[in-house]
Scaffold this active site. Structure first.
Site, PDB file in Angstrom:
ATOM      1  N   ARG A 164      13.766  69.395  89.451  1.00 45.58           N
ATOM      2  CA  ARG A 164      14.938  68.973  88.683  1.00 45.58           C
ATOM      3  C   ARG A 164      14.666  69.027  87.176  1.00 45.58           C
ATOM      4  NH1 ARG A 164      18.495  66.102  92.042  1.00 45.58           N
ATOM      5  NH2 ARG A 164      19.976  66.334  90.335  1.00 45.58           N
ATOM      6  N   SER A 205      32.336  73.661  73.951  1.00 40.87           N
ATOM      7  CA  SER A 205      33.052  73.201  75.144  1.00 40.87           C
ATOM      8  C   SER A 205      34.328  74.007  75.314  1.00 40.87           C
ATOM      9  CB  SER A 205      33.414  71.720  75.013  1.00 40.87           C
ATOM     10  OG  SER A 205      34.420  71.548  74.014  1.00 40.87           O
ATOM     11  N   CYS A 206      34.975  73.818  76.454  1.00 39.65           N
ATOM     12  CA  CYS A 206      36.244  74.503  76.708  1.00 39.65           C
ATOM     13  C   CYS A 206      37.283  74.106  75.675  1.00 39.65           C
ATOM     14  CB  CYS A 206      36.734  74.202  78.124  1.00 39.65           C
ATOM     15  SG  CYS A 206      36.844  72.434  78.517  1.00 39.65           S
ATOM     16  N   ARG A 259      42.926  62.572  80.219  1.00 41.58           N
ATOM     17  CA  ARG A 259      42.648  63.225  81.494  1.00 41.58           C
ATOM     18  C   ARG A 259      43.824  63.002  82.465  1.00 41.58           C
ATOM     19  NH1 ARG A 259      37.036  64.293  82.034  1.00 41.58           N
ATOM     20  NH2 ARG A 259      36.389  64.970  79.947  1.00 41.58           N
TER      21      ARG A 259
END
Length: 420
Positions: free
Chosen positions: A103, A193-194, A283
């Site tokens: 990880r 970012s988007c 959101r």
């Protein structure tokens, strides 16, 4: 339909993380056929076999079947040649290798697998100032384990505000400032970012035409689809949590949250430092397809033509027509969010039908302005009126595949092509 087994490069691509962006990044590069092999680090066992990973890879609740994405309605299943011991499968003729143990980035076997370029899609390692020895991992851990370049699929987050951006790190948005990437200098690249990507392509044409000094202020709200970090149902907050809305059900609520788009935007468009800017996020319960509502205040020209809706739309029409990569789209249709899902490489789709402007005079009492006494001799009246035009501009973007992942793919290939 026959499978095209040719690829453009023998270079191997590493992808760390196999969530939404990681999985769709693999879809993108399977379709693009640039990399000779894709090595995906999941970092843990998944399901009961490699077949369960293939099950996750070949279908998607938002975008449908992988073979449909690749070949349309005439396509057939494209995953075969499983090797459980090697962790490999062929997907549309491209070798995909899955790593299922480490990880921490510094422990991932990139060098052993011949990977020089890695896209980290976990969203967990975003501080470019910390070294590979950091407990829990860091972006530089990928360099420690053999990669030469790392692309983060999210904005950098430097936790120690006193630390400057390292010389070997850079934030870019394709079509805005991707040319600042220096292959001899930069090892760690943020693809922003988007939301920053969409916003940058909305602001840049306005700055190019009007200049930053004429833009008095700007604000934006992104009406953003749900992400994997949100709760399906209400859950108990973790110890120390301060934002109790993050644990509320996204299926049942409109949720106010924050966005780092304003800070990241100034990294890719330096002129934004001259403009007062606020960014907020809301959101909503959809799987993808988001909207930016951009409000811009211009100081208008008394002697010239006022800034009007047609003028703003023409700025975007001209910018879209002269965009060599086609990242900016202009639409005069009446769209809904589902219409933009999957639209290839559309950083933003300007909803020209809904552009609005209003011009009014703002009254300013100069006696209230600090420092005005220095030029009081040249000011006849203490009250002046300044024409201000407020413009409201709407920009759609597919925050997953259509906009962000496709442009992340362009960034990845452009870096691979400059390997030295």
């Amino acid at each position: 339909m026959g499978k095209d087994t040719s690829v453009q490069s023998s270079l191997k691509l590493g992808v760390n993380g196999f969530g939404r962006i990681g999985k769709l990044t693999v879809w993108h590069h399977i379709a693009r056929r640039y990399f000779g092999e894709i090595v995906v680090n999941i970092g843990r066992p998944s399901g009961t076999s490699l077949g369960d990973i293939a099950h996750y890879l070949e279908r998607d609740s938002t975008y449908g079947w992988l073979h449909g994405y690749l070949h349309g309605c005439q396509g057939s299943l494209v995953i075969d040649s499983f090797d459980e011991s090697e962790g490999t499968m062929l997907v549309n003729g491209v070798l995909i290798r899955f790593l299922r143990t480490a990880r921490n980035p510094k422990d991932i076997r990139w060098k052993d697998n011949g990977v020089r370029l890695v896209v980290d899609t976990t969203g967990q390692f975003l501080d470019p100032t910390v070294g590979p020895e950091k407990t829990g991992g860091s972006l530089r851990g990928h360099i420690e384990s053999g990669a030469e370049k790392v692309i983060a699929s999210a904005p950098f987050k430097i936790k120690d505000n006193g630390k400057p951006m390292p010389d070997d790190a850079v934030t870019t948005v394709m079509g805005i400032n991707d040319s600042v990437y220096n292959p001899r200098r930069h090892k760690i690249i943020s693809n922003a970012s988007c939301t920053t990507t969409c916003l940058a392509h909305m602001m840049k044409p306005l700055i190019n035409v009007f200049g930053p000094k004429k833009i008095l202020s700007a604000s934006m709200s992104t009406i953003h689809a749900a992400t994997g970090s949100q709760a399906v149902l209400d859950r108990l907050p973790k110890s120390g949590a301060t934002d109790l809305r993050k644990t509320r059900s996204i299926m049942n609520n409109i949720i106010l949250t924050t966005t780092g788009a304003a800070k990241a935007l100034s990294l890719v468009i330096p002129e934004m430092e001259q403009i007062g800017f606020i960014a907020e996020s809301v959101r909503i319960p959809t799987s993808t397809g988001s909207l930016i509502i951009l409000v811009v205040n211009f100081q208008d020209d008394i002697s010239g033509e006022s800034i009007r809706r047609e003028m703003i739309n023409q700025v975007y029409i001209q910018a879209a027509e002269h965009d060599p990569r086609g990242y900016l789209h202009f639409s005069d249709k009446q769209n809904v969010s589902g219409d933009v899902v999957g639209l290839p490489r559309a950083a933003t789709i300007i909803e020209g039908h809904e552009t609005h402007t209003r011009t009014a005079e703002v009254t300013i009492d100069l006696t209230k302005v600090p420092g005005i006494e220095k030029c009081s001799a040249t000011v006849r009246d203490s009250i002046i009126r300044v024409p201000i035009t407020q413009a409201v501009i709407y920009g759609w973007y597919d925050n997953e595949m259509g906009s962000y992942v496709n442009m992340l793919g362009d960034r990845t290939v452009s870096i691979a092509e400059q390997f030295i």
